[in-house]
Design an enzyme around this catalytic site. Structure first.
Site, PDB file in Angstrom:
ATOM      1  N   GLY A  23     -51.370 -29.655  22.395  1.00 18.62           N
ATOM      2  CA  GLY A  23     -50.335 -29.641  21.274  1.00 18.62           C
ATOM      3  C   GLY A  23     -50.444 -30.005  19.808  1.00 18.62           C
ATOM      4  O   GLY A  23     -51.021 -29.875  19.762  1.00 18.62           O
ATOM      5  N   ASP A  37     -36.029 -35.354  18.800  1.00 21.50           N
ATOM      6  CA  ASP A  37     -36.848 -34.062  18.234  1.00 21.50           C
ATOM      7  C   ASP A  37     -35.696 -33.413  20.197  1.00 21.50           C
ATOM      8  O   ASP A  37     -36.603 -32.696  20.975  1.00 21.50           O
ATOM      9  CB  ASP A  37     -37.919 -34.631  19.157  1.00 21.50           C
ATOM     10  CG  ASP A  37     -38.717 -33.292  18.584  1.00 21.50           C
ATOM     11  OD1 ASP A  37     -37.972 -31.718  17.735  1.00 21.50           O
ATOM     12  OD2 ASP A  37     -40.293 -32.489  19.013  1.00 21.50           O
TER      13      ASP A  37
HETATM   14  N1  LIG Z   1     -43.690 -35.303  33.149  1.00 22.38           N
HETATM   15  C1  LIG Z   1     -44.067 -33.867  32.862  1.00 22.38           C
HETATM   16  N2  LIG Z   1     -43.834 -33.283  34.289  1.00 22.38           N
HETATM   17  C2  LIG Z   1     -44.041 -32.222  33.953  1.00 22.38           C
HETATM   18  N3  LIG Z   1     -44.548 -31.230  32.580  1.00 22.38           N
HETATM   19  C3  LIG Z   1     -44.443 -31.954  31.534  1.00 22.38           C
HETATM   20  C4  LIG Z   1     -44.108 -33.342  31.317  1.00 22.38           C
HETATM   21  N4  LIG Z   1     -44.443 -34.104  30.299  1.00 22.38           N
HETATM   22  C5  LIG Z   1     -44.587 -32.489  29.686  1.00 22.38           C
HETATM   23  N5  LIG Z   1     -44.013 -31.749  30.228  1.00 22.38           N
HETATM   24  C6  LIG Z   1     -44.242 -30.272  29.905  1.00 22.38           C
HETATM   25  O1  LIG Z   1     -45.698 -29.795  28.012  1.00 22.38           O
HETATM   26  C7  LIG Z   1     -44.390 -30.331  27.361  1.00 22.38           C
HETATM   27  C8  LIG Z   1     -45.250 -31.031  26.172  1.00 22.38           C
HETATM   28  O2  LIG Z   1     -45.176 -32.079  26.119  1.00 22.38           O
HETATM   29  P1  LIG Z   1     -44.436 -32.993  25.308  1.00 22.38           P
HETATM   30  O3  LIG Z   1     -44.130 -34.574  26.001  1.00 22.38           O
HETATM   31  O4  LIG Z   1     -42.922 -31.858  24.976  1.00 22.38           O
HETATM   32  O5  LIG Z   1     -45.453 -32.927  24.141  1.00 22.38           O
HETATM   33  P2  LIG Z   1     -45.475 -32.594  23.267  1.00 22.38           P
HETATM   34  O6  LIG Z   1     -45.584 -32.692  21.609  1.00 22.38           O
HETATM   35  O7  LIG Z   1     -46.847 -31.801  22.098  1.00 22.38           O
HETATM   36  O8  LIG Z   1     -44.315 -31.516  22.164  1.00 22.38           O
HETATM   37  C9  LIG Z   1     -43.393 -29.741  27.919  1.00 22.38           C
HETATM   38  O9  LIG Z   1     -42.665 -29.449  26.666  1.00 22.38           O
HETATM   39  C10 LIG Z   1     -43.535 -29.379  29.196  1.00 22.38           C
HETATM   40  O10 LIG Z   1     -43.663 -28.058  29.401  1.00 22.38           O
HETATM   41 MG   LIG Z   2     -42.421 -31.406  22.870  1.00 21.76          MG
END
Ligand SMILES: Nc1ncnc2c1ncn2[C@@H]1O[C@H](COP(=O)(O)OP(=O)(O)O)[C@@H](O)[C@H]1O
Ligand SMILES: [Mg+2]
Length: 242
Positions: free
Chosen positions: A11, A137
């Site tokens: 990301g 967010d």
């Molecule tokens: N614990 C989890 N289990 C499954 N998918 C996850 C999990 N955490 C994140 N994701 C997937 O990864 C993506 C990005 O994670 P996120 O924590 O939102 O980080 P970023 O800061 O990149 O937005 C999420 O939109 C989801 O699709």
């Molecule tokens: Mg996110």
């Protein structure tokens, strides 16, 4: 310590890896260095984000909001280890899929599930706010749907039926604890903006979410909504001025 580390996605802030940690499907969120930031400041910001994320996950437990379980925090490697929901879908993708199916075969039952998703979102945000957790967010990419019943898998016809799904909130790096109605209003405004840009084919969604938010509990709801409207009016004025 961790077997079979595989990259899942990259990301803007973090790299996500999946692995098997102590026999459990685990997601590692590793916040990388931002070269444009002064290094000490960058370390401090990263540490803060990791702390926010860990703190909110713990607090959500008492609030009755489902999140991934927290497994480990490693400040030196800028990592947080948490439960990985292998069979999950973001609410963003869920909504997009419902619309796709609706366009293909005109079935109305999918749209009914969107109403239910909106209610889930409204109730969950309300639970956060009732416990003074500001997410910071709120977007449909930061909300997952997972099976309530773990025996149903992705190939089962029951998969993706809204009755069998529950909402898991993620991505708490910008979260904080605050009891002010202003911050809750801003949280709602962030959500509204995100919905407008991501789901412009579904203009009612925010109203539906807000209705569920209002009716789920009564604590300060009038003040929060009027703060929200104030923040929105300020936002409008800003965009008009340019
Ligand atoms: N614990 C989890 N289990 C499954 N998918 C996850 C999990 N955490 C994140 N994701 C997937 O990864 C993506 C990005 O994670 P996120 O924590 O939102 O980080 P970023 O800061 O990149 O937005 C999420 O939109 C989801 O699709
Ligand atoms: Mg996110």
């Amino acid at each position: 310590m961790c077997e079979d580390l595989k990259i899942l996605k990259q990301g803007a802030e973090a790299k996500l890896y999946i692995c098997n940690y102590l026999g459990r499907p685990t997601l590692i969120k590793e916040r990388f260095e931002k070269k444009y930031r002064q290094p000490e400041l960058d370390t401090a910001i990263t540490k803060e984000r990791i702390k926010n994320e860990a703190r909110a996950i713990v607090r959500c437990k008492t609030a009755g909001v489902k999140t991934p379980s927290l497994y480990l925090v490693d400040f030196d490697r800028r990592r947080i280890y948490m439960q990985h929901f292998e069979d999950s879908i973001t609410i963003k993708d869920f909504i997009i899929n419902v619309f796709k199916k609706h366009e293909q075969n005109g079935s109305g039952d999918g749209l009914n599930s969107l109403d239910k998703v909106s209610v889930l979102i409204g109730q969950t945000v309300r639970k956060l706010h009732d416990n003074n957790i500001i997410h910071g967010d709120l977007t449909t990419s930061n909300m997952l749907l997972v099976q309530k019943n773990e025996n149903v898998d992705e190939h089962d016809a029951k998969w993706l039926q809204i009755e069998n799904l529950e909402l898991v909130m993620i991505d708490f790096g910008l979260s904080f604890i605050d009891s002010s109605t202003e911050d809750k209003g801003v949280d709602l405004y962030v959500l509204e903006r995100a919905l407008i840009s991501t789901h412009n084919d579904y203009p009612d969604i925010f109203t539906k979410i807000l209705n569920a938010y209002k009716s789920y509990s009564k604590n300060n709801v009038k003040e929060i909504i009027s703060k929200f409207e104030e923040v929105r009016a300020r936002g409008r004025k800003r965009t008009m001025v340019g």
